[in-house]
Design a protein around this motif. Structure first.
Motif, PDB file in Angstrom:
ATOM      1  N   PRO A 185       0.815  -1.220   0.000  1.00 46.45           N
ATOM      2  CA  PRO A 185       0.000   0.000   0.000  1.00 46.45           C
ATOM      3  C   PRO A 185       0.846   1.266   0.000  1.00 46.45           C
ATOM      4  O   PRO A 185       0.468   2.282  -0.603  1.00 46.45           O
ATOM      5  N   GLU A 186       2.012   1.214   0.655  1.00 45.33           N
ATOM      6  CA  GLU A 186       2.876   2.396   0.749  1.00 45.33           C
ATOM      7  C   GLU A 186       3.389   2.841  -0.620  1.00 45.33           C
ATOM      8  O   GLU A 186       3.726   4.015  -0.803  1.00 45.33           O
ATOM      9  N   TYR A 187       3.457   1.920  -1.571  1.00 46.74           N
ATOM     10  CA  TYR A 187       3.884   2.290  -2.922  1.00 46.74           C
ATOM     11  C   TYR A 187       2.946   3.351  -3.495  1.00 46.74           C
ATOM     12  O   TYR A 187       3.380   4.310  -4.140  1.00 46.74           O
ATOM     13  N   TYR A 188       1.655   3.167  -3.249  1.00 45.42           N
ATOM     14  CA  TYR A 188       0.659   4.101  -3.782  1.00 45.42           C
ATOM     15  C   TYR A 188       0.548   5.367  -2.939  1.00 45.42           C
ATOM     16  O   TYR A 188       0.330   6.460  -3.471  1.00 45.42           O
ATOM     17  N   PRO A 315      13.804 -18.904  -9.763  1.00 41.72           N
ATOM     18  CA  PRO A 315      14.950 -19.445  -9.013  1.00 41.72           C
ATOM     19  C   PRO A 315      14.658 -19.442  -7.518  1.00 41.72           C
ATOM     20  O   PRO A 315      14.090 -18.476  -6.980  1.00 41.72           O
ATOM     21  N   SER A 316      15.018 -20.502  -6.843  1.00 39.00           N
ATOM     22  CA  SER A 316      14.760 -20.589  -5.409  1.00 39.00           C
ATOM     23  C   SER A 316      15.732 -19.715  -4.631  1.00 39.00           C
ATOM     24  O   SER A 316      16.824 -19.384  -5.109  1.00 39.00           O
ATOM     25  N   GLY A 317      15.312 -19.320  -3.439  1.00 39.21           N
ATOM     26  CA  GLY A 317      16.189 -18.579  -2.548  1.00 39.21           C
ATOM     27  C   GLY A 317      16.245 -17.088  -2.807  1.00 39.21           C
ATOM     28  O   GLY A 317      17.000 -16.378  -2.148  1.00 39.21           O
ATOM     29  N   LEU A 318      15.456 -16.576  -3.761  1.00 40.10           N
ATOM     30  CA  LEU A 318      15.446 -15.148  -4.050  1.00 40.10           C
ATOM     31  C   LEU A 318      14.249 -14.484  -3.391  1.00 40.10           C
ATOM     32  O   LEU A 318      13.197 -15.097  -3.204  1.00 40.10           O
ATOM     33  N   GLU A 319      14.387 -13.207  -3.050  1.00 37.68           N
ATOM     34  CA  GLU A 319      13.287 -12.436  -2.486  1.00 37.68           C
ATOM     35  C   GLU A 319      12.357 -12.010  -3.623  1.00 37.68           C
ATOM     36  O   GLU A 319      12.758 -11.241  -4.501  1.00 37.68           O
ATOM     37  N   PRO A 320      11.107 -12.494  -3.648  1.00 39.30           N
ATOM     38  CA  PRO A 320      10.242 -12.209  -4.797  1.00 39.30           C
ATOM     39  C   PRO A 320       9.670 -10.793  -4.815  1.00 39.30           C
ATOM     40  O   PRO A 320       9.380 -10.251  -5.884  1.00 39.30           O
ATOM     41  N   ASN A 321       9.465 -10.190  -3.628  1.00 37.82           N
ATOM     42  CA  ASN A 321       8.848  -8.868  -3.557  1.00 37.82           C
ATOM     43  C   ASN A 321       9.939  -7.810  -3.441  1.00 37.82           C
ATOM     44  O   ASN A 321      10.679  -7.775  -2.463  1.00 37.82           O
ATOM     45  N   VAL A 322      10.024  -6.941  -4.442  1.00 42.59           N
ATOM     46  CA  VAL A 322      11.144  -6.007  -4.554  1.00 42.59           C
ATOM     47  C   VAL A 322      10.621  -4.582  -4.502  1.00 42.59           C
ATOM     48  O   VAL A 322       9.604  -4.261  -5.126  1.00 42.59           O
ATOM     49  N   ASP A 323      11.318  -3.705  -3.759  1.00 46.47           N
ATOM     50  CA  ASP A 323      10.861  -2.315  -3.664  1.00 46.47           C
ATOM     51  C   ASP A 323      11.264  -1.539  -4.911  1.00 46.47           C
ATOM     52  O   ASP A 323      12.144  -1.937  -5.677  1.00 46.47           O
ATOM     53  N   LEU A 324      10.615  -0.377  -5.092  1.00 44.62           N
ATOM     54  CA  LEU A 324      10.777   0.401  -6.314  1.00 44.62           C
ATOM     55  C   LEU A 324      12.212   0.865  -6.521  1.00 44.62           C
ATOM     56  O   LEU A 324      12.736   0.828  -7.643  1.00 44.62           O
ATOM     57  N   ALA A 325      12.881   1.291  -5.455  1.00 43.48           N
ATOM     58  CA  ALA A 325      14.262   1.766  -5.597  1.00 43.48           C
ATOM     59  C   ALA A 325      15.176   0.657  -6.104  1.00 43.48           C
ATOM     60  O   ALA A 325      16.055   0.896  -6.952  1.00 43.48           O
ATOM     61  N   THR A 326      14.967  -0.557  -5.626  1.00 41.49           N
ATOM     62  CA  THR A 326      15.774  -1.688  -6.077  1.00 41.49           C
ATOM     63  C   THR A 326      15.496  -2.007  -7.545  1.00 41.49           C
ATOM     64  O   THR A 326      16.423  -2.274  -8.322  1.00 41.49           O
TER      65      THR A 326
END
Length: 381
Positions: A185-188, A315-326
């Motif tokens: 929600p903070e994205y919006y 791929p396993s072991g990765l963070e699926p939810n990524v913030d806008l800056a990244t």
């Protein structure tokens, strides 16, 4: 002309291109670094690229950003930046438009009238008439007009395009585009203009999905009919636009494709674009996590399926939810690639990889999804 521009043959090849960036928001950094990379690449040949100015409606922010990044001039409006002249009487040659979506038209038309070449962030505009006016203004002024769709520059994306062109896939007959992303929600709420029809122009289709609609139509060809639906399932307390959409597309060639997109997915599944051609061969491009380089994860030709030539879909072991800056940071190399292409077009009088007219195509498609959803009828072009 405001800078060292010669209408008959691009920019003086012996000079340095002067660039102004309009907008000091989240994507400013990508443009700044891309131009500085182009400068580094061109300096030895006497073809530098210098970001000399920045403008933002918040003049204080513009001043602080300019000072922090070694940009010599800061302004509170596009008009002031376009009017600026250096000691040699030259102004800027190129403007990068990094302002909110609905403001693109005014900036582009004013820049074109000043004889300044334009590189605009996607979407080109939020309505078709505005996009067409922008393209026409740049054509009348004889300035180069490019629009940012940096994912076209992924090697994997170009590999699929090449497989269409060289006959490996043949004529595309079936396509699929899946955009299943996560947004907090903070994205919006972080930016006042996000999530409204008036200020954002749409939701997942306009802001995220347009990148992949661009790739799909680049592969599949001219769209002639769209039938779609949009809905808001998760983010209704924060936005008035859609967070989810589905559509079917029919192309001039007779090909068919499906599209589904959402920012209501937890965890994100990223993006997959799949094309099947008339030879029976298929290829799939995946972007997971969001912002990472696209890769071909399915290549099916002849009698064999290579299910992960460039790595598995998830791929396993990765963070699926990524913030806008990244996400934006990870895309800088591809901003560099597209800015290099645009700078070359300006210098040579050539055509950039993604023109304003080309960028209008993806806008037309997603606007047709909105219209179809409103009317419950297919939209035919």
């Amino acid at each position: 002309m405001s800078g060292g521009v010669d209408m008959s043959g691009g920019v003086d090849m012996s000079g340095t291109l002067r660039v102004g960036i309009a907008g000091g928001g989240a994507i400013f950094r990508n443009h700044l670094e891309a131009y500085r990379a182009a400068d580094e690449a061109g300096r030895e040949a006497g073809q530098g690229v210098e970001v000399v100015a920045l403008c933002d409606i918040d003049a204080e922010r513009a001043g602080l950003l300019a000072a922090a990044n070694g940009i010599g001039h800061a302004f509170g409006s596009v008009s002031e930046m376009l009017a600026w002249r250096g000691a040699d009487g030259r102004g800027i040659d190129v403007i990068s438009v990094c302002t909110p979506h609905p403001t693109h038209e005014a900036v582009v038309i004013e820049a074109a009238a000043a004889g300044v070449h334009v590189l605009c962030e996607k979407p080109i505009a939020i309505d078709l008439a505005a996009a067409e006016r922008m393209v026409a203004a740049c054509e009348r002024a004889g300035v180069t007009f490019g629009v940012l769709f940096q994912r076209r520059f992924w090697p994997a994306a170009q590999r699929i395009r090449a497989a269409i062109d060289d006959g490996t896939l043949g004529t595309p007959i079936l396509g699929h585009c899946s955009v299943l992303l996560h947004r907090e929600p903070e994205y919006y709420s972080a930016t006042a203009w996000r999530g409204t029809w008036a200020s954002d122009g749409g939701g997942v289709l306009m802001t995220q999905g347009i990148h992949y609609i661009d790739l799909l139509q680049w592969y599949m060809g001219e769209v002639v009919e769209v039938h779609g639906h949009v809905a808001t399932y998760v983010h209704g307390e924060h936005i008035e636009v859609e967070d989810s959409a589905v559509a079917t597309l029919r192309f001039a060639s007779g090909a068919l494709a499906t599209l589904h997109a959402s920012t209501a997915v937890t965890p994100s599944l990223g993006v997959q674009i799949r094309v099947t051609g008339s030879t029976g061969a298929s290829a799939q491009l995946s972007e997971f996590p969001e912002g990472t380089d696209g890769r071909v994860d399915v290549w099916a030709a002849g009698e064999r399926v290579a299910t992960a030539p460039d790595g598995p879909t998830w791929p396993s072991g990765l963070e699926p939810n990524v913030d806008l800056a990244t996400i934006n940071g990870a895309l800088i190399p591809w901003h560099r690639a597209q800015v290099a292409d645009f700078v070359n077009a300006v210098r040579t009088g050539g055509t950039p990889a993604v023109t304003g007219e080309e960028a209008t195509t993806s806008l037309r498609i997603l606007l047709a999804v909105y219209e179809s959803s409103r009317t419950c009828r297919p939209v035919r072009f």
